[in-house]
Enzyme design. Sequence first.
Site, PDB file in Angstrom:
ATOM      1  N   ASP A   1     -10.976  10.897  -4.878  1.00  0.00           N
ATOM      2  CA  ASP A   1     -12.223  11.660  -4.831  1.00  0.00           C
ATOM      3  C   ASP A   1     -12.118  12.930  -5.671  1.00  0.00           C
ATOM      4  OD1 ASP A   1     -10.362  12.771  -3.075  1.00  0.00           O
ATOM      5  OD2 ASP A   1     -11.885  13.609  -1.751  1.00  0.00           O
TER       6      ASP A   1
ATOM      7  N   ASP B   1      -2.198  12.177  -3.095  1.00  0.00           N
ATOM      8  CA  ASP B   1      -2.262  13.641  -3.128  1.00  0.00           C
ATOM      9  C   ASP B   1      -2.699  14.089  -4.528  1.00  0.00           C
ATOM     10  OD1 ASP B   1      -1.759  16.423  -3.097  1.00  0.00           O
ATOM     11  OD2 ASP B   1      -0.174  16.150  -1.610  1.00  0.00           O
TER      12      ASP B   1
ATOM     13  N   GLU C   1       0.855  -1.188   0.000  1.00  0.00           N
ATOM     14  CA  GLU C   1       0.000   0.000   0.000  1.00  0.00           C
ATOM     15  C   GLU C   1       0.888   1.235   0.000  1.00  0.00           C
ATOM     16  OE1 GLU C   1      -3.161   2.353   2.812  1.00  0.00           O
ATOM     17  OE2 GLU C   1      -3.341   0.163   2.724  1.00  0.00           O
TER      18      GLU C   1
END
Length: 239
Positions: free
Chosen positions: A180, A144, A69
Amino acid sequence: MEPTQYRTEPVSFARRGGRLSERQQAAWDAVAQTYVVEVPDNGMSTSVDPDYVLDAEALFGRKAPLVVEIGSGRGDALVHAAQEHPEMDFLGLEVYVPGVAQTLVTMRHLGVHNIRLMVVNAAEALRTMIPEGSVHELRIWFPDPWHKKRHQKRRLITPEFARLAARVLEPGGIWRLATDWQDYADQMLEVLDQSPDFEFSGTWAPRFEGRPVTRFEGKGLGVDREIRDLVAVRRDPLG
């Protein structure tokens, strides 16, 4: 005096420090030696010595599928996944030291042991440190977005990064992403769609059920942003 070394390309993160809380410091002092891996560098912060190669079997003390991850943050998704899948090994790459410390706090609280953490630049880790074809799944949750146009060259998901992801994933290995920010989601979709190394549906994936709603995802939902998941599968380079 040796000459100062500099990176020749922008990094996809802003290095963030910060003081550890009392609880974080206690966890760090107690278990960091076991779970936080000291990676040899090349003289720069978060860099990776190109001669250093990860031996996951030695690191975890067993042979098991490896999940990596990138940008594990405070460890919410990472620890949840490791707790749900004790048969797998999990490696978290994160440059925010308090986030690594908070991951240790949660690991201690829940008794999770199948995680190792590294404070490194992920692109360098994928380029040289992680052996080819050794990763079962690669996960990148809410990287980011560098939403200002002048900063978007710093975004992590690019065609070059897709080549690095393909390098470390085993044939049939899965690359999962979520964001998102719609324009970043569009960029991710384009990168995956154009990569010759991945099988990709060309559209959004259902939300990954194995990911809890993290702080970043919650923030996005709180301002009515749509969460976009993407999934790609590493093609067999010999097939």
